[in-house]
Scaffold this active site. Sequence first.
Site, PDB file in Angstrom:
ATOM      1  N   THR A  70     -16.597  11.806 -26.554  1.00 16.37           N
ATOM      2  CA  THR A  70     -17.664  10.557 -26.050  1.00 16.37           C
ATOM      3  C   THR A  70     -17.793  11.176 -24.402  1.00 16.37           C
ATOM      4  O   THR A  70     -18.988  10.707 -24.625  1.00 16.37           O
ATOM      5  CB  THR A  70     -16.641   9.621 -26.252  1.00 16.37           C
ATOM      6  OG1 THR A  70     -16.787   9.345 -28.462  1.00 16.37           O
ATOM      7  CG2 THR A  70     -18.212   8.323 -26.553  1.00 16.37           C
ATOM      8  N   ASN A 148     -19.745  16.485 -38.231  1.00 20.01           N
ATOM      9  CA  ASN A 148     -18.422  16.535 -38.408  1.00 20.01           C
ATOM     10  C   ASN A 148     -18.463  15.659 -40.086  1.00 20.01           C
ATOM     11  O   ASN A 148     -17.321  15.261 -40.664  1.00 20.01           O
ATOM     12  CB  ASN A 148     -18.210  14.755 -37.761  1.00 20.01           C
ATOM     13  CG  ASN A 148     -18.787  13.777 -37.865  1.00 20.01           C
ATOM     14  OD1 ASN A 148     -20.570  14.180 -37.585  1.00 20.01           O
ATOM     15  ND2 ASN A 148     -18.403  12.307 -37.852  1.00 20.01           N
ATOM     16  N   GLN A 176     -17.480  19.448 -33.547  1.00 25.19           N
ATOM     17  CA  GLN A 176     -16.519  20.081 -34.898  1.00 25.19           C
ATOM     18  C   GLN A 176     -16.680  21.499 -34.969  1.00 25.19           C
ATOM     19  O   GLN A 176     -16.452  22.861 -35.456  1.00 25.19           O
ATOM     20  CB  GLN A 176     -17.491  19.772 -35.735  1.00 25.19           C
ATOM     21  CG  GLN A 176     -17.267  17.775 -35.951  1.00 25.19           C
ATOM     22  CD  GLN A 176     -15.532  17.209 -36.508  1.00 25.19           C
ATOM     23  OE1 GLN A 176     -14.803  18.216 -36.656  1.00 25.19           O
ATOM     24  NE2 GLN A 176     -15.263  15.993 -36.435  1.00 25.19           N
ATOM     25  N   SER A 196     -14.278  18.465 -28.281  1.00 23.07           N
ATOM     26  CA  SER A 196     -12.597  17.863 -27.886  1.00 23.07           C
ATOM     27  C   SER A 196     -11.256  18.144 -28.392  1.00 23.07           C
ATOM     28  O   SER A 196     -11.212  19.456 -29.523  1.00 23.07           O
ATOM     29  CB  SER A 196     -13.019  16.950 -28.507  1.00 23.07           C
ATOM     30  OG  SER A 196     -12.275  15.878 -28.646  1.00 23.07           O
ATOM     31  N   GLY A 197     -10.444  18.291 -27.312  1.00 22.65           N
ATOM     32  CA  GLY A 197      -9.044  18.795 -27.952  1.00 22.65           C
ATOM     33  C   GLY A 197      -8.681  18.317 -29.261  1.00 22.65           C
ATOM     34  O   GLY A 197      -8.233  18.547 -29.785  1.00 22.65           O
ATOM     35  N   CYS A 322     -15.579   7.245 -37.913  1.00 20.45           N
ATOM     36  CA  CYS A 322     -15.812   6.000 -37.081  1.00 20.45           C
ATOM     37  C   CYS A 322     -17.049   4.617 -37.948  1.00 20.45           C
ATOM     38  O   CYS A 322     -16.700   4.160 -37.637  1.00 20.45           O
ATOM     39  CB  CYS A 322     -16.787   6.794 -35.995  1.00 20.45           C
ATOM     40  SG  CYS A 322     -15.572   7.918 -35.011  1.00 20.45           S
TER      41      CYS A 322
HETATM   42  C1  LIG Z   1     -19.130  15.320 -34.163  1.00 22.04           C
HETATM   43  C2  LIG Z   1     -18.451  14.435 -33.062  1.00 22.04           C
HETATM   44  N1  LIG Z   1     -19.064  14.298 -31.664  1.00 22.04           N
HETATM   45  C3  LIG Z   1     -18.232  13.354 -30.946  1.00 22.04           C
HETATM   46  C4  LIG Z   1     -16.636  12.808 -31.631  1.00 22.04           C
HETATM   47  C5  LIG Z   1     -16.246  12.008 -30.622  1.00 22.04           C
HETATM   48  O1  LIG Z   1     -15.154  12.739 -30.052  1.00 22.04           O
HETATM   49  P1  LIG Z   1     -13.497  12.088 -28.857  1.00 22.04           P
HETATM   50  O2  LIG Z   1     -13.596  11.399 -30.604  1.00 22.04           O
HETATM   51  O3  LIG Z   1     -13.000  12.977 -28.308  1.00 22.04           O
HETATM   52  O4  LIG Z   1     -14.563  11.144 -28.362  1.00 22.04           O
HETATM   53  C6  LIG Z   1     -16.869  13.576 -32.697  1.00 22.04           C
HETATM   54  C7  LIG Z   1     -14.832  13.023 -32.827  1.00 22.04           C
HETATM   55  O5  LIG Z   1     -15.117  12.905 -34.840  1.00 22.04           O
HETATM   56  C8  LIG Z   1     -17.236  14.248 -33.190  1.00 22.04           C
HETATM   57  O6  LIG Z   1     -16.699  14.446 -34.887  1.00 22.04           O
END
Ligand SMILES: Cc1ncc(COP(=O)(O)O)c(C=O)c1O
Length: 384
Positions: A70, A148, A176, A196-197, A322
Amino acid sequence: MIYFDNNATTQIDPEVIQVMLPYLKDQYGNPSSAYSFGKHAAGAVQTAREQVAALLRCEPSEIIFTSCGTESDNSAIQSALLADPDRRHLVTSKVEHSAIIKHAEALARRGYEVTWLDVDSGGLISLDDLERAIRDDTAIVSLMWANNETGTLFPMEEAAEICRSKGTPFHTDAVQAVGKIEIDLRQLPISFLSLSGHKLHAPKGIAALYVNRKTRFNPYLIGGGQENKRRGGTENTASIVALGRAAELASSAMHEENSRVRALRDRFEQGLFATVSSIQINGHRTQRLPNTSNLAIEGIDAEGMLMLLDQKEICCSAGSACTAGSLEPSHVLKAMGYSNERARGSLRFSFSRFNSETEVERALQIIPNAIEKLRAMNRGFLAA
Ligand SMILES: Cc1ncc(COP(=O)(O)O)c(C=O)c1O
């Protein structure tokens, strides 16, 4: 437990835990400190930068460590807006993650104009629409690499090329995609890329933003001079080291991800199609992540299925994690033109290299019965 929810988050690879432990225990030096104890930590951060860059095939200096996907997404957009304040228009799609959608909506409330690209029933944007949407005052185009919820892959090369030809900065949310499919940034004119890790077997709370060396970057977090003055805040050394190792492991597991994990997913789908009627795949059939299966199952509600499967210790998702907990049907499936009923009867199963054939076969024993049970209950409910 059978964990088929790897697009929500992943198990930390035990090898990743091993390499981060020293930085949680003895090697607690601050990477900015001038003495050797600090320099050791700085060296570990630099190694991790090289490992992440190797996965993306870019320069280590193009990687900025952040706290989450994010933050990476938000930083890329804010950087582009600051770079050219006269440009007050953004282009994105209707199926992005909330890290982009909510941010764009907030910008719209502050007077920016946003063009939301539609998708077709496979979840793909039209490149003609993209070309038409870009204007002289477009500050940035942001399009996800892989969805995602459905795993649908946007045509990255073509989208990036359109933006390059128009001189518009291009960001891709590749949270993703990274670790699941080959990415070669030497071949692609991309300005920013987020990863994202916790989606690739590293811990939660560590991520990265790739910034092309030709792209001017304006920091989002302003503070100390960390990350070459591009992101203030003392480095999360242990997690950065973890992300580096996870990137290295992802590189070596890439072939497996594309063959064994794909075979698990395909066997799962084929097994369900053979035993359960009225199931359809949501998303593109071929332009899709190898690990993702989003299924519309007629006559069920996803919330009810999640409860039944939870009792059997199978983890999967209705829509994205989410938006779970809200009764709103998935915005992704709605944007693909599906009815509320189909969206509410859809489940996402997402696999990883930690899943086994045995788990898939066990799930194939359990899930058809759960679907039948729920369908019978819903029929009874309707008849009553
Ligand atoms: C496509 C996508 N973007 C951004 C994010 C956000 O990542 P983070 O959870 O590390 O903030 C996610 C997490 O579900 C995601 O699937």
